[in-house]
Write a protein that holds these residues in place. Structure first.
Motif, PDB file in Angstrom:
ATOM      1  N   ALA A  34     -48.941 118.434 -60.654  1.00 16.75           N
ATOM      2  CA  ALA A  34     -49.206 119.461 -61.661  1.00 16.75           C
ATOM      3  C   ALA A  34     -50.247 118.991 -62.672  1.00 16.75           C
ATOM      4  N   ALA A  35     -50.332 117.653 -62.873  1.00 16.14           N
ATOM      5  CA  ALA A  35     -51.288 117.096 -63.834  1.00 16.14           C
ATOM      6  C   ALA A  35     -52.654 116.817 -63.223  1.00 16.14           C
ATOM      7  N   GLY A  36     -52.802 117.058 -61.904  1.00 18.88           N
ATOM      8  CA  GLY A  36     -54.110 116.912 -61.286  1.00 18.88           C
ATOM      9  C   GLY A  36     -54.224 115.893 -60.181  1.00 18.88           C
ATOM     10  N   ALA A  37     -53.117 115.227 -59.810  1.00 15.71           N
ATOM     11  CA  ALA A  37     -53.155 114.269 -58.705  1.00 15.71           C
ATOM     12  C   ALA A  37     -53.283 114.997 -57.371  1.00 15.71           C
ATOM     13  N   THR A  38     -53.665 114.267 -56.329  1.00 16.43           N
ATOM     14  CA  THR A  38     -53.730 114.816 -54.975  1.00 16.43           C
ATOM     15  C   THR A  38     -52.757 114.063 -54.075  1.00 16.43           C
ATOM     16  N   THR A  39     -52.248 114.747 -53.087  1.00 13.01           N
ATOM     17  CA  THR A  39     -51.275 114.142 -52.173  1.00 13.01           C
ATOM     18  C   THR A  39     -51.975 113.293 -51.109  1.00 13.01           C
ATOM     19  N   LEU A  40     -51.531 112.054 -50.946  1.00 12.50           N
ATOM     20  CA  LEU A  40     -51.992 111.211 -49.844  1.00 12.50           C
ATOM     21  C   LEU A  40     -50.931 111.157 -48.751  1.00 12.50           C
ATOM     22  N   LYS A  41     -49.663 111.068 -49.168  1.00 16.08           N
ATOM     23  CA  LYS A  41     -48.536 111.123 -48.239  1.00 16.08           C
ATOM     24  C   LYS A  41     -47.417 111.933 -48.894  1.00 16.08           C
ATOM     25  N   PRO A  42     -47.035 113.051 -48.311  1.00 13.15           N
ATOM     26  CA  PRO A  42     -45.941 113.835 -48.885  1.00 13.15           C
ATOM     27  C   PRO A  42     -44.655 113.017 -48.907  1.00 13.15           C
ATOM     28  N   ALA A  43     -43.797 113.288 -49.866  1.00 12.97           N
ATOM     29  CA  ALA A  43     -42.519 112.586 -49.958  1.00 12.97           C
ATOM     30  C   ALA A  43     -41.677 112.862 -48.714  1.00 12.97           C
ATOM     31  N   SER A  44     -41.106 111.793 -48.169  1.00  8.79           N
ATOM     32  CA  SER A  44     -40.293 111.929 -46.968  1.00  8.79           C
ATOM     33  C   SER A  44     -39.370 110.723 -46.829  1.00  8.79           C
ATOM     34  N   LYS A  45     -38.371 110.855 -45.959  1.00  5.10           N
ATOM     35  CA  LYS A  45     -37.470 109.748 -45.668  1.00  5.10           C
ATOM     36  C   LYS A  45     -38.153 108.758 -44.722  1.00  5.10           C
ATOM     37  N   SER A  46     -37.801 107.490 -44.874  1.00  3.68           N
ATOM     38  CA  SER A  46     -38.309 106.459 -43.984  1.00  3.68           C
ATOM     39  C   SER A  46     -37.183 105.477 -43.699  1.00  3.68           C
ATOM     40  N   LEU A  47     -37.497 104.450 -42.934  1.00  6.35           N
ATOM     41  CA  LEU A  47     -36.502 103.428 -42.626  1.00  6.35           C
ATOM     42  C   LEU A  47     -35.995 102.757 -43.894  1.00  6.35           C
ATOM     43  N   TRP A  48     -36.898 102.661 -44.913  1.00 12.39           N
ATOM     44  CA  TRP A  48     -36.563 101.909 -46.126  1.00 12.39           C
ATOM     45  C   TRP A  48     -36.061 102.781 -47.273  1.00 12.39           C
ATOM     46  N   GLY A  49     -36.099 104.103 -47.117  1.00  8.93           N
ATOM     47  CA  GLY A  49     -35.641 104.946 -48.208  1.00  8.93           C
ATOM     48  C   GLY A  49     -36.354 106.285 -48.239  1.00  8.93           C
ATOM     49  N   TYR A  50     -36.925 106.609 -49.396  1.00  8.07           N
ATOM     50  CA  TYR A  50     -37.573 107.903 -49.589  1.00  8.07           C
ATOM     51  C   TYR A  50     -38.732 107.714 -50.555  1.00  8.07           C
ATOM     52  N   GLY A  51     -39.900 108.292 -50.227  1.00  4.34           N
ATOM     53  CA  GLY A  51     -41.031 108.141 -51.130  1.00  4.34           C
ATOM     54  C   GLY A  51     -42.259 108.904 -50.674  1.00  4.34           C
ATOM     55  N   GLY A  52     -43.253 108.928 -51.551  1.00  8.61           N
ATOM     56  CA  GLY A  52     -44.512 109.583 -51.259  1.00  8.61           C
ATOM     57  C   GLY A  52     -45.630 108.901 -52.027  1.00  8.61           C
ATOM     58  N   VAL A  53     -46.872 109.272 -51.714  1.00 10.35           N
ATOM     59  CA  VAL A  53     -48.041 108.631 -52.323  1.00 10.35           C
ATOM     60  C   VAL A  53     -48.998 109.699 -52.845  1.00 10.35           C
ATOM     61  N   VAL A  54     -49.478 109.501 -54.061  1.00 13.34           N
ATOM     62  CA  VAL A  54     -50.465 110.407 -54.658  1.00 13.34           C
ATOM     63  C   VAL A  54     -51.629 109.593 -55.199  1.00 13.34           C
ATOM     64  N   GLN A  55     -52.755 110.282 -55.398  1.00 10.08           N
ATOM     65  CA  GLN A  55     -53.923 109.644 -56.001  1.00 10.08           C
ATOM     66  C   GLN A  55     -54.235 110.334 -57.317  1.00 10.08           C
TER      67      GLN A  55
END
Length: 209
Positions: free
Chosen positions: A67-88
């Motif tokens: 909402a503040a202007g970042a862009t999505t690099l990896k949408p939040a999702s479950k993985s072997l290690w937990g849950y997370g996502g990446v933005v720029q």
């Protein structure tokens, strides 16, 4: 113990960047900003991670960043290690928001458990040796793949080393990049420049996490 006392992001527009980081993540004392027009392209060789307690916190931080202007690099999702996502961020810095939990135990709190800087090293073993020679202590080490350094309780940022290509893949970006890292680290061990070109400057230990 030597650890990071300050973390400074170099940005083209300090006013806009300050608004973004306060709005997106609520960061204040943990990250400083400095104006810079130093040329930089592609992957800057590092990522910053916000670790939190539950998936709801991950979603809350990612939503506010977008909402503040970042862009999505990896949408939040479950993985072997937990849950997370990446933005720029608009200034180009890459942020990963993650938790080791896969289920919510309550509503989002927006509490940050830790802020972690991962440096993408071309030679993890050589960089590890350099840092230990400059007074940092190793907390965890996995050969030439990953190193985590010990930090003082008052340190606002934790530090780790990861293979550059592996770090770029984890962030969801190509590994190539040139120019300034647009990042300066401060500690009582500085000033120096590490094998991957990251600049450290002399700084007093941080008093606020």
């Amino acid at each position: 113990m030597i650890s990071i006392a300050s973390l400074t992001l170099e940005v083209a527009d300090t006013t806009a960047a300050e608004h973004f980081y306060r709005t997106a993540f609520g960061l204040g004392a943990q990250v400083s900003l400095r104006g810079s027009e130093a040329p930089t392209t592609g992957f800057r060789g590092f990522t910053l991670s916000i670790t939190v307690s539950r998936p709801a916190d991950v979603n809350s931080f990612i939503d506010s960043a977008l909402a503040a202007g970042a862009t999505t690099l990896k949408p939040a999702s479950k993985s072997l290690w937990g849950y997370g996502g990446v933005v720029q961020a608009p200034d180009g810095a890459i942020w990963k928001i993650a938790t080791s939990s896969k289920k919510d135990s309550g509503p989002a709190t927006r509490h940050i458990d830790a802020l972690v800087l991962l440096i993408g090293a071309e030679d993890v073993k050589a960089s590890k040796r350099f840092y230990t020679e400059h007074g940092l202590s190793v907390a965890k080490s996995f050969g030439g793949k990953y190193v985590e350094f010990a930090t003082e309780e008052s340190s606002p940022v934790k530090l780790g080393l990861y293979q550059r290509r592996a770090l770029a893949k984890d962030a969801g970006v190509p590994p190539d990049g040139t120019g300034s890292h647009r990042l300066v680290l401060g500690s009582t061990a500085g000033p120096f420049t590490d094998p991957d070109g990251f600049a450290w400057e002399a700084a007093l230990p941080a008093t606020t996490v």
